[in-house]
Design a protein around this motif. Structure first.
Motif, PDB file in Angstrom:
ATOM      1  N   UNK A 182      45.801  34.643  35.279  1.00 13.64           N
ATOM      2  CA  UNK A 182      44.562  35.324  35.671  1.00 13.64           C
ATOM      3  C   UNK A 182      43.420  34.318  35.891  1.00 13.64           C
ATOM      4  N   UNK A 183      42.638  34.556  36.952  1.00  9.85           N
ATOM      5  CA  UNK A 183      41.523  33.649  37.283  1.00  9.85           C
ATOM      6  C   UNK A 183      40.187  34.384  37.331  1.00  9.85           C
ATOM      7  N   UNK A 184      40.160  35.601  36.815  1.00  8.34           N
ATOM      8  CA  UNK A 184      38.881  36.316  36.740  1.00  8.34           C
ATOM      9  C   UNK A 184      38.770  37.443  37.742  1.00  8.34           C
ATOM     10  N   UNK A 185      37.630  38.107  37.656  1.00  8.84           N
ATOM     11  CA  UNK A 185      37.337  39.295  38.459  1.00  8.84           C
ATOM     12  C   UNK A 185      37.171  38.917  39.935  1.00  8.84           C
ATOM     13  N   UNK A 186      37.993  39.474  40.798  1.00 11.55           N
ATOM     14  CA  UNK A 186      37.925  39.127  42.222  1.00 11.55           C
ATOM     15  C   UNK A 186      36.583  39.534  42.823  1.00 11.55           C
ATOM     16  N   UNK A 187      36.095  40.725  42.450  1.00 13.88           N
ATOM     17  CA  UNK A 187      34.847  41.237  43.036  1.00 13.88           C
ATOM     18  C   UNK A 187      33.653  40.346  42.692  1.00 13.88           C
ATOM     19  N   UNK A 188      33.747  39.605  41.585  1.00 16.69           N
ATOM     20  CA  UNK A 188      32.618  38.760  41.172  1.00 16.69           C
ATOM     21  C   UNK A 188      32.588  37.422  41.915  1.00 16.69           C
ATOM     22  N   UNK A 189      33.643  37.127  42.677  1.00 20.53           N
ATOM     23  CA  UNK A 189      33.680  35.840  43.399  1.00 20.53           C
ATOM     24  C   UNK A 189      32.667  35.836  44.534  1.00 20.53           C
ATOM     25  N   UNK A 191      30.969  34.987  48.124  1.00 18.40           N
ATOM     26  CA  UNK A 191      31.550  34.753  49.448  1.00 18.40           C
ATOM     27  C   UNK A 191      31.264  33.319  49.923  1.00 18.40           C
ATOM     28  N   UNK A 192      32.279  32.662  50.436  1.00 23.67           N
ATOM     29  CA  UNK A 192      32.181  31.365  51.108  1.00 23.67           C
ATOM     30  C   UNK A 192      31.482  30.294  50.273  1.00 23.67           C
ATOM     31  N   UNK A 193      31.829  30.294  48.998  1.00 23.97           N
ATOM     32  CA  UNK A 193      31.338  29.241  48.092  1.00 23.97           C
ATOM     33  C   UNK A 193      32.505  28.732  47.257  1.00 23.97           C
ATOM     34  N   UNK A 194      32.472  27.445  46.956  1.00 21.42           N
ATOM     35  CA  UNK A 194      33.534  26.882  46.124  1.00 21.42           C
ATOM     36  C   UNK A 194      33.265  27.220  44.668  1.00 21.42           C
ATOM     37  N   UNK A 195      34.295  27.722  43.995  1.00 15.68           N
ATOM     38  CA  UNK A 195      34.202  28.033  42.571  1.00 15.68           C
ATOM     39  C   UNK A 195      35.332  27.286  41.867  1.00 15.68           C
ATOM     40  N   UNK A 196      35.032  26.646  40.757  1.00 17.08           N
ATOM     41  CA  UNK A 196      36.061  25.883  40.035  1.00 17.08           C
ATOM     42  C   UNK A 196      36.552  26.682  38.829  1.00 17.08           C
ATOM     43  N   UNK A 197      37.871  26.717  38.661  1.00 22.16           N
ATOM     44  CA  UNK A 197      38.484  27.378  37.506  1.00 22.16           C
ATOM     45  C   UNK A 197      39.623  26.485  36.995  1.00 22.16           C
ATOM     46  N   UNK A 198      40.240  26.904  35.903  1.00 21.07           N
ATOM     47  CA  UNK A 198      41.382  26.127  35.385  1.00 21.07           C
ATOM     48  C   UNK A 198      42.608  27.014  35.247  1.00 21.07           C
ATOM     49  N   UNK A 199      43.749  26.443  35.588  1.00 24.45           N
ATOM     50  CA  UNK A 199      45.042  27.091  35.351  1.00 24.45           C
ATOM     51  C   UNK A 199      45.810  26.146  34.425  1.00 24.45           C
ATOM     52  N   UNK A 200      46.026  26.560  33.172  1.00 22.83           N
ATOM     53  CA  UNK A 200      46.704  25.671  32.203  1.00 22.83           C
ATOM     54  C   UNK A 200      46.091  24.268  32.191  1.00 22.83           C
ATOM     55  N   UNK A 201      44.780  24.152  32.111  1.00 23.36           N
ATOM     56  CA  UNK A 201      44.063  22.867  32.092  1.00 23.36           C
ATOM     57  C   UNK A 201      44.088  22.113  33.419  1.00 23.36           C
ATOM     58  N   UNK A 202      44.668  22.698  34.448  1.00 24.79           N
ATOM     59  CA  UNK A 202      44.639  22.065  35.769  1.00 24.79           C
ATOM     60  C   UNK A 202      43.501  22.697  36.566  1.00 24.79           C
ATOM     61  N   UNK A 203      42.624  21.853  37.055  1.00 33.97           N
ATOM     62  CA  UNK A 203      41.455  22.361  37.771  1.00 33.97           C
ATOM     63  C   UNK A 203      41.840  22.825  39.178  1.00 33.97           C
ATOM     64  N   UNK A 204      41.373  24.010  39.554  1.00 35.08           N
ATOM     65  CA  UNK A 204      41.625  24.540  40.905  1.00 35.08           C
ATOM     66  C   UNK A 204      40.288  24.998  41.485  1.00 35.08           C
ATOM     67  N   UNK A 205      40.235  25.063  42.819  1.00 33.27           N
ATOM     68  CA  UNK A 205      39.046  25.655  43.435  1.00 33.27           C
ATOM     69  C   UNK A 205      39.436  26.983  44.068  1.00 33.27           C
TER      70      UNK A 205
END
Ligand code: FES
Length: 283
Positions: A182-189, A191-205
């Protein structure tokens, strides 16, 4: 040999020549589309390692043929093919070299110098053979093979030990466990901006455009630059992220490399939305 290579990696005395050559290469190989062509952006893989197969193959074949009786013409042809095909391969290599880190450039400089010596010896070998001096041509050919083999060894060190032009990000996939994350609430993302999250300590955008979303590894495949701090630009109608370190540019709808110095695409993770939650998994 290991101690020698470590010394070479740390040989700051090479930097004066290296820095000057880097400026010359960067000033000469223009515009960007020429650099992209030589990096292998159109191929999705670095071009230089593919191009060197021709001279290396021709020169090794020439050495074998030189050991057989009555094969002078074949050997001369192979030396000619190897010598002329080495020139564009060298230009592609210089283009990659100019975008390497300093320790990589030091090894790269000696790699290039070995190959220049090899090329000079093979040019002499070709000239000698064309003037009927096949004994001299054969001797220069074997010397050239020794120099080019040294260059090839250093090229292997650059790629396999120092990771030059090897995708830096993809090894992070091994750190991600199986299954959907899970990477969080889709509706809260936004539009057209880079957001950084982590998947098992691996950084993703994460990048949302309308109802489409891309989940991409954050570390740049070139030298691990933080793509999450990059700029979003529209190129040929596609939203792209530009790496803040050296400008490699990747499409945000698939990870395809658009501009080098990376010659490799960026890894995108499959994603889905379940009950309003964005999830991603290993490809
Ligand atoms: S780290 Fe070099 S372009 Fe991204």
């Amino acid at each position: 040999m290991r101690a020698l290579l470590t010394k070479l990696e740390q040989a700051s005395a090479l930097d004066r020549v290296g820095d000057r050559l880097q400026r010359i290469v960067q000033a000469t190989l223009r515009p960007q589309r020429v650099r992209d062509l030589l990096h292998g952006v159109w191929l999705g893989h670095p071009l230089h390692p593919a191009m060197v197969q021709v001279p290396v193959g021709a020169w090794i074949s020439a050495a074998v043929v030189d050991l057989l009786p009555g094969q002078r013409r074949a050997a001369t042809t192979l030396i000619g093919v190897g010598t002329f095909s080495a020139l564009p391969a060298a230009v592609a290599g210089l283009n990659d070299w100019a975008a390497l880190s300093r320790d990589q450039r030091r090894i790269g400089l000696v790699h290039a110098a070995s190959n220049v010596v090899g090329l000079a010896l093979y040019s002499g070998s070709l000239a000698a053979r064309m003037n009927g001096r096949h004994g001299l041509g054969r001797a220069l050919g074997f010397l050239g093979l020794s120099a080019a083999s040294t260059g090839a060894y250093l090229g292997g060190h650059l790629a396999y030990k120092q990771g030059a032009q090897v995708t830096q990000s993809v090894s992070e996939l091994h750190l991600i466990s199986d299954g959907w994350h899970p990477l969080g609430d889709f509706a809260a993302l936004p539009q057209r901006q880079l957001v950084t999250r982590e998947v098992d300590d691996v950084s993703v955008i994460l990048y949302r455009h309308g109802d489409d979303v891309t989940v991409m590894l954050e570390r740049c495949p070139h030298q691990s630059g933080p793509l999450g701090q990059g700029e979003v630009q529209q190129i040929d109608g596609h939203d792209c992220v530009v790496c803040p370190w050296h400008g490699s540019t990747f499409r945000l709808n698939g990870g395809e490399v658009v501009h080098g110095p990376s010659g490799n695409d960026q890894q995108v993770l499959p994603s889905r939305v379940v009950n309003g939650v964005l999830e991603a998994r290993l490809p």
